[in-house]
Design a protein around this motif. Structure first.
Motif, short mmCIF file in Angstrom:
data_model
loop_
_atom_site.label_atom_id
_atom_site.label_comp_id
_atom_site.label_asym_id
_atom_site.label_seq_id
_atom_site.Cartn_x
_atom_site.Cartn_y
_atom_site.Cartn_z
N ASN A 142 -52.62 -16.56 -27.17
CA ASN A 142 -52.06 -16.84 -25.91
C ASN A 142 -51.65 -15.38 -25.43
O ASN A 142 -51.52 -14.50 -25.97
CB ASN A 142 -50.94 -17.67 -26.00
N PRO A 143 -51.87 -15.28 -23.98
CA PRO A 143 -51.71 -16.56 -22.81
C PRO A 143 -52.94 -17.10 -22.56
O PRO A 143 -53.10 -18.27 -21.78
CB PRO A 143 -50.98 -15.89 -21.74
N ASP A 144 -54.08 -16.38 -22.82
CA ASP A 144 -55.30 -17.02 -22.20
C ASP A 144 -55.89 -18.29 -22.83
O ASP A 144 -56.48 -19.21 -22.09
CB ASP A 144 -56.59 -15.85 -22.78
N HIS A 145 -55.54 -18.54 -24.04
CA HIS A 145 -55.79 -19.88 -24.52
C HIS A 145 -55.29 -20.95 -23.84
O HIS A 145 -55.96 -21.99 -23.48
CB HIS A 145 -55.49 -20.03 -26.02
N HIS A 146 -54.20 -20.66 -23.36
CA HIS A 146 -53.50 -21.82 -22.94
C HIS A 146 -53.92 -22.40 -21.38
O HIS A 146 -53.66 -23.40 -20.79
CB HIS A 146 -51.90 -21.59 -22.75
N LYS A 147 -54.87 -21.46 -20.87
CA LYS A 147 -55.51 -21.50 -19.37
C LYS A 147 -56.41 -23.00 -19.56
O LYS A 147 -56.22 -23.50 -18.56
CB LYS A 147 -56.16 -20.22 -18.94
N ILE A 148 -56.88 -23.33 -20.63
CA ILE A 148 -57.66 -24.35 -20.95
C ILE A 148 -57.02 -25.33 -21.80
O ILE A 148 -57.16 -26.58 -21.80
CB ILE A 148 -59.31 -23.86 -21.11
N ASN A 190 -56.06 -29.16 -21.31
CA ASN A 190 -55.26 -29.25 -20.32
C ASN A 190 -55.70 -29.89 -18.87
O ASN A 190 -55.01 -29.98 -18.06
CB ASN A 190 -54.73 -28.01 -19.92
N THR A 241 -60.55 -18.81 -26.92
CA THR A 241 -59.85 -17.81 -26.31
C THR A 241 -60.70 -16.51 -25.80
O THR A 241 -61.36 -16.08 -26.85
CB THR A 241 -58.50 -17.24 -26.41
N GLU A 308 -46.03 -17.13 -13.97
CA GLU A 308 -46.67 -18.02 -14.74
C GLU A 308 -46.17 -19.56 -14.42
O GLU A 308 -46.92 -20.74 -14.23
CB GLU A 308 -46.50 -17.99 -16.30
N ASN A 311 -47.13 -20.71 -10.76
CA ASN A 311 -48.67 -20.97 -10.68
C ASN A 311 -48.99 -22.23 -11.44
O ASN A 311 -49.75 -23.06 -11.05
CB ASN A 311 -49.38 -20.01 -11.66
N PHE A 312 -48.25 -22.68 -12.61
CA PHE A 312 -48.39 -23.96 -13.24
C PHE A 312 -47.90 -25.15 -12.66
O PHE A 312 -48.53 -26.17 -12.69
CB PHE A 312 -47.72 -23.65 -14.80
#
Length: 450
Positions: A142-148, A190, A241, A308, A311-312
């Motif tokens: 993370n953090p990129d993994h959690h984008k999807i 997600n 990721t 973060e 945006n979420f």
């Protein structure tokens, strides 16, 4: 190499290696997890999942679904209880890994320990080990993994495999196989937040627990998995990721962690998305200083969050009780109107309440660059309420429940008592509470829910 080192840590750690303060934190995590499970007993998604499990004709088992007094096969108890723990945004989470690790690690450990009459010290050790590995995987991707990906569903599978694998007394080789089989099953997307698939979220946690349990059980019987599931060219990190840091998997790990990851989890005072916790703390500080403030007096409520969180949460419309837990305007409005936020705050009736809808329209959310600069180390919030021309400011550096501002035993006990009190009589609530807080003295976990 990294996968093997995590497996060696999980296989080798002993109860005696865990500092006293970490053991006490693990007990609070256990009690908090049970509060989250019991607090979701009447959630619609859980009713469907329970009905589906019953339809499989699997019969009685040896592990408890305490909210319903059911005995299920351990893997299915893990599935149901983990889903319940995640269902109402009331479980713990780890900020940097963006993972609700308790909901996937503790229920499968309880299920196995209960079914196999393991001792409380074994259970605590398994919980600590599961948190350590699951969180480290989350930090690495993370953090990129959690984008999807929904990190609880993915990384939580590793935490479940380790917690059950530890109770199975897997050696490092077989623990490594359990990680391999866990990684190849890890999933959860997600998209559920966009397309109305909100029931998928607790299912992700339930399946992570089920799949992790399965991975460990298979490994104990000689089933093989990828040895380099995390670092391999076609392994978990590279697959899920665009950027990852394998060093975070093992930094400060061996032979005993410099700081145990379970010490870094946040426990929630309110059943809302983690980004909203500090917002509510800041708001309640304003309300405490102005007890006579009425909703009709308010002209505007301005909420500042880090990028973060902004945006979420910005796209969320509170169309359902689930989505309302992710809506800053809804949570702020109901907090002002009722001076509390709990599970009863999120119902079809509150969603339809015109007073809440009207006040929600006065709430504005914006990104605050100052708060973005200190994120993710600090999750802060600012709230400004304008009423009758008067400006009232609130600020929360961290939410109550953050490791820097932790919930006390009294806080977690009250949370548990409220959830359990809707199902059990007072004597049973107190017995379970006391057994959780003295779990290291319990010789047989099958007596936890007596």
């Amino acid at each position: 190499m990294e996968s093997r080192k995590l497996a060696e840590f999980a296989a080798d750690i002993r109860f005696e290696d865990i500092p006293l303060e970490v053991r006490e934190k693990a007990k609070l995590c256990l009690l908090d997890c049970l509060a989250s499970i019991l607090g979701s007993y009447d959630e619609p998604a859980i009713a469907i999942l329970r009905e589906t499990i019953a339809a499989q004709g699997i019969g009685d088992g040896t592990a408890t679904a305490p909210a319903f007094g059911l005995k299920l096969p351990p893997m299915f108890a893990a599935l149901l209880n983990s889903a319940m723990s995640q269902a109402r945004e009331n479980d713990d989470f780890h900020k940097k890994s963006i993972c609700h690790i308790g909901s996937t690690t503790i229920p499968p450990a309880i299920a196995f320990a209960e079914a196999n009459k393991k001792g409380g010290r074994d259970l605590l050790t398994a919980i600590v080990a599961g948190y350590e590995v699951g969180i480290r995987v989350g930090e690495a991707i993370n953090p990129d993994h959690h984008k999807i990906w929904h990190t609880t569903g993915t990384c939580g599978t590793f935490g479940a495999a380790v917690s059950v694998g530890k109770l199975l007394c897997l050696d490092a080789g077989r623990m490594n196989m359990a990680l391999g089989t866990a990684g190849t099953q890890a999933a959860g997307l997600n998209q559920y937040m966009i397309d109305g698939g909100e029931m998928s979220k607790p299912l992700h946690a339930g399946k992570a627990a089920f799949n992790g349990y399965l991975a460990a059980d298979l490994a104990a019987r000689g089933f093989t998995g990828a040895e380099r599931i995390l670092e391999g060219d076609k392994g978990f990190c590279r697959a899920t990721t665009p950027s990852y840091d394998l060093g975070k998997l093992i930094a400060g790990l061996a032979p005993i962690p410099e700081k145990f990851k379970i010490s870094e989890v946040t426990q929630r005072l309110f059943p809302v998305n983690g980004h909203i916790l500090s917002v509510l703390d800041a708001l309640f500080s304003v309300l405490a200083g102005k007890p006579g403030l009425k909703a009709e007096d308010i002209e505007e409520i301005d909420v500042g969050l880090y990028h973060e969180g902004y945006n979420f949460l910005t796209p969320v419309e509170p169309r359902t009780p689930f989505l309302a837990r992710f809506s800053v305007p809804f949570c702020v409005a109901i907090a002002v109107l009722t001076r509390k936020v709990d599970n009863e705050s999120f119902t079809p009736a509150t969603i339809a309440d015109p007073r809440i809808a009207q006040l929600s329209k006065k709430v504005r959310l914006h990104e605050d660059p100052e708060l973005t600069r200190v994120f993710p180390t600090v999750w802060s919030a600012k709230v400004r309420v304008v009423a009758h021309g008067e400006t009232l400011d609130g600020y929360a550096k961290t939410a109550k429940g953050d490791p820097s501002n932790p919930l006390t035993l009294e806080d977690v006990a009250a949370k548990f008592q409220k959830a359990a009190g809707r199902i059990f009589d007072d004597d049973r609530v107190q017995r379970i509470l006391e057994r959780c807080m003295a779990i290291d003295e319990l010789e047989d976990v099958s007596h936890l829910f007596d």
